[in-house]
Design a protein around this motif. Sequence first.
Motif, short mmCIF file in Angstrom:
data_model
loop_
_atom_site.label_atom_id
_atom_site.label_comp_id
_atom_site.label_asym_id
_atom_site.label_seq_id
_atom_site.Cartn_x
_atom_site.Cartn_y
_atom_site.Cartn_z
N VAL A 85 -42.21 -3.16 1.87
CA VAL A 85 -43.51 -2.47 1.92
C VAL A 85 -44.64 -3.47 1.75
O VAL A 85 -45.65 -3.45 2.47
N GLY A 86 -44.49 -4.39 0.79
CA GLY A 86 -45.52 -5.40 0.56
C GLY A 86 -45.71 -6.31 1.76
O GLY A 86 -46.84 -6.66 2.12
N ALA A 87 -44.61 -6.70 2.41
CA ALA A 87 -44.69 -7.57 3.58
C ALA A 87 -45.42 -6.89 4.72
O ALA A 87 -46.26 -7.50 5.40
N ILE A 88 -45.11 -5.61 4.95
CA ILE A 88 -45.78 -4.88 6.02
C ILE A 88 -47.27 -4.76 5.73
O ILE A 88 -48.12 -4.94 6.61
N LYS A 89 -47.61 -4.47 4.47
CA LYS A 89 -49.02 -4.34 4.10
C LYS A 89 -49.76 -5.65 4.30
O LYS A 89 -50.84 -5.69 4.88
N ARG A 90 -49.17 -6.74 3.83
CA ARG A 90 -49.84 -8.03 3.94
C ARG A 90 -49.89 -8.50 5.39
O ARG A 90 -50.82 -9.22 5.78
N ALA A 91 -48.90 -8.11 6.20
CA ALA A 91 -48.90 -8.49 7.62
C ALA A 91 -50.09 -7.89 8.34
O ALA A 91 -50.64 -8.49 9.27
N LYS A 92 -50.52 -6.70 7.91
CA LYS A 92 -51.67 -6.06 8.54
C LYS A 92 -52.96 -6.81 8.27
O LYS A 92 -53.96 -6.64 8.95
N TYR A 93 -52.95 -7.67 7.24
CA TYR A 93 -54.11 -8.52 6.95
C TYR A 93 -53.95 -9.89 7.60
O TYR A 93 -54.76 -10.78 7.39
N GLY B 125 -56.07 -5.14 16.16
CA GLY B 125 -55.53 -5.20 17.51
C GLY B 125 -54.19 -4.50 17.60
O GLY B 125 -53.66 -3.97 16.64
N ARG B 126 -53.59 -4.53 18.77
CA ARG B 126 -52.34 -3.81 19.00
C ARG B 126 -51.22 -4.81 19.28
O ARG B 126 -50.66 -4.86 20.36
N HIS B 127 -50.88 -5.60 18.30
CA HIS B 127 -49.81 -6.58 18.47
C HIS B 127 -48.67 -6.22 17.53
O HIS B 127 -48.73 -6.46 16.34
N GLY B 128 -47.64 -5.62 18.06
CA GLY B 128 -46.49 -5.26 17.23
C GLY B 128 -46.59 -3.85 16.69
O GLY B 128 -47.63 -3.21 16.71
N LEU B 129 -45.47 -3.35 16.18
CA LEU B 129 -45.40 -1.99 15.69
C LEU B 129 -46.34 -1.74 14.54
O LEU B 129 -46.85 -0.64 14.36
N ALA B 130 -46.61 -2.77 13.73
CA ALA B 130 -47.44 -2.58 12.54
C ALA B 130 -48.89 -2.31 12.92
O ALA B 130 -49.67 -1.87 12.08
N ARG B 131 -49.27 -2.56 14.20
CA ARG B 131 -50.67 -2.39 14.56
C ARG B 131 -50.83 -1.42 15.73
O ARG B 131 -51.74 -1.55 16.54
N ALA C 17 -47.42 -14.14 0.64
CA ALA C 17 -47.10 -12.98 1.48
C ALA C 17 -45.82 -13.21 2.27
O ALA C 17 -44.99 -12.30 2.41
N THR C 18 -45.64 -14.43 2.78
CA THR C 18 -44.44 -14.74 3.57
C THR C 18 -43.19 -14.68 2.71
O THR C 18 -42.11 -14.32 3.18
N GLU C 19 -43.31 -15.01 1.42
CA GLU C 19 -42.16 -14.95 0.53
C GLU C 19 -41.61 -13.54 0.41
O GLU C 19 -40.42 -13.35 0.14
N VAL D 64 -44.03 -14.41 9.80
CA VAL D 64 -42.71 -13.79 9.87
C VAL D 64 -41.64 -14.82 10.22
O VAL D 64 -40.54 -14.82 9.65
N LYS D 65 -41.96 -15.72 11.15
CA LYS D 65 -40.98 -16.73 11.55
C LYS D 65 -40.57 -17.61 10.38
O LYS D 65 -39.38 -17.84 10.14
N LEU D 66 -41.56 -18.08 9.61
CA LEU D 66 -41.25 -18.92 8.45
C LEU D 66 -40.45 -18.14 7.42
O LEU D 66 -39.48 -18.66 6.84
N GLY D 67 -40.83 -16.88 7.19
CA GLY D 67 -40.11 -16.07 6.22
C GLY D 67 -38.66 -15.85 6.60
O GLY D 67 -37.76 -15.91 5.75
N LEU D 68 -38.41 -15.63 7.90
CA LEU D 68 -37.04 -15.41 8.36
C LEU D 68 -36.22 -16.70 8.34
O LEU D 68 -35.03 -16.69 7.98
N VAL D 69 -36.85 -17.82 8.74
CA VAL D 69 -36.13 -19.11 8.75
C VAL D 69 -35.70 -19.48 7.33
O VAL D 69 -34.55 -19.86 7.10
N ILE D 70 -36.62 -19.36 6.38
CA ILE D 70 -36.26 -19.65 4.99
C ILE D 70 -35.29 -18.58 4.48
O ILE D 70 -34.38 -18.86 3.69
#
Length: 649
Positions: free
Chosen positions: A70-78, A488-494, A222-224, A83-89
């Motif tokens: 939930v926190g990641a989705i919220k912060r992603a909207k800002y 903007g409209r980039h991805g499901l979150a937006r 946020a990425t963490e 996401v790439k760095l978060g997934l790689v780590i």
Amino acid sequence: MDLASATNFIPLNALDVTYLLVVGFIGGLVSGFIGSGGAFVLTPAMMSMGVPGIVAVASNICHKFPKALVGAIKRAKYGQVDVKLGLVIGVSAEAGVLYGAHIQQTIHQSFGDAGSNLYVSLAFVIILGIICSSVLWDAMKTRNTTSDEPEKVARLARWVQTIHIPGTMVYFKSLNARVSVLFTIPLGFATGMLAATIAVGGFIGVPAMHYVLGAPALMASATELVTAFVMGVGGSMKYAWSGLVDIRLAMIILAGSLFGIQLGAIGTTYVKPHMIKMVMGVIMVLVMFSRAIAIPVYLSELDLIDKLAPHLPGALLNISFVVLIAALASGAAIVFAALWTGISASRREAVLVTSATTAFSPDVVASPATPQLSPLGRFERFLLASDGSEYSAGAVREALRMASKCGARLRAVSVVAGGDAELYAMGEQLITKELNTARAYLDDVQQQAASAGVACESEATQGNQVYQEIVSQAEKMQADLIIMGRRGRHGLARLMVGPSTVRVIGHSSCNVLVVPRSAELVGRRFIVASDGSRYGDASAVTAARLAKLCHTPVTVVSVTRPEHSEERKREARQVMSRLVSFLKQEGVVVEGIVPHGRPDEMIVKTAIEKNADLIILGSRGRTGLERVLLGNTSERVIDQTQCAVLVVK
């Protein structure tokens, strides 16, 4: 399964459930206040009531990962999440979690609950000892500092970004650089190991991304959350497969923390950053001592030291429990004290603002050509809320254009989102770069305003909830209009209009103008939408004033649905005729139409057909409950149209 059978899930009675709810609430309260996930409080709290260390860690990981998502989705909207760095780590962190969980299970199988408790307690004492020393030192060092120097990329991170290893280089937007994934593997693995040990991986993950890789402070925190979600899913499955997740504990604590975290987040708006660090450091010290006091009991149970006197184990565990309760109580007391003091101060300030002759007074400001007496139609004080992104470009451009036409005063604000970082301990130095970037951006806005002859002042600030800070700023300056962009409209979150925009509209007491980045208010035509409610009437009054200021024709729209009765359709035509007559009396060139279909679609379609550059509508309508913050029609119109939308309150 033998391991599951060996694990003694403690029985829960009504008192235990109440205790867990209170612990969850206070843990959430403290977590929201210091910006941490709170696991360093909750794991020891469960252990203090007799939960084996491995079960406490497993249950805590299970309770944490949904909140991380939930926190990641919220912060992603800002725009704060890479996401790439978060997934790689997260990939290497997952390996660390699985290996760490294997170590936990091996210790538990070999030495039982006492071995698991000793392992977890020692880890807490060592880790919290290191972290709380850093936190308290940083709090003392920054207590009296007011330095605004930009945050610099650490020397180590600069070196890491210069290393080129063929076949391993990946570009990360948060770093604005290509970095070898070989550097992320040990960082992620260490983060996962710590998460599997004490359910807190961010103590390594956030500083590693910030100081080793060079990610900006807010993006690192946020990425963490993405990494925490990945670790949490794998860790929960690994522990649950062995029967070590007590879902009762996870859900009860989660229920309590969801309430507490909201109050804690509000408390941060009333205290200085160094005080947040002091609270975090003090709580960590108490939790560390709580675990340290219990260590001799576990050593004695494992025969690693001489057997303690019969009365000592119980006494030490009771003292450990009391110290932990003191940690939670002191944190809760500080948060509630901050809330009480801050709310009282805000009320006194509100009284002063209301009684002041003017709450907003730039040095030079153009005067309106004629007095603006109607509260609904007044356009004298504008608040421009911008995050400096491409989505705010239209809002800035049209705010300056409208302020110039209306002779309005303008205040530009940029709110840096604070948040639920796992390691908020770095405090001010983690957000300095973001604030300075915002200030530089606002300086440019002020220069544009000066060139346009518009009096403008600006402020870059921080808030846990962006919309709350914007609404608060509008109330303080008694704004007539808030102007902001649409995501903007980039991805499901937006897919829909940004959450901050929706919440500002819902909570603001003044009008809100939402401007897509490509929209232009050049005065071609305004669309006024009304369903006959008082909100529609308010939009007509506002439209009259604005149309006269901009010399713009207006089209009144009252939509009927196919399922409406003839009486309702007749009523829609009457509403349209009434508003057209009103606007004509106000000297506005106006026409009216009654289209048939879904309201939001018809309003947007009419705007396109009429080549309109502004849609004006009320914030609520008769088609929904009046207490809903933003009606479905309004939100859909804002989301679908390419022109600006003025929501009248």
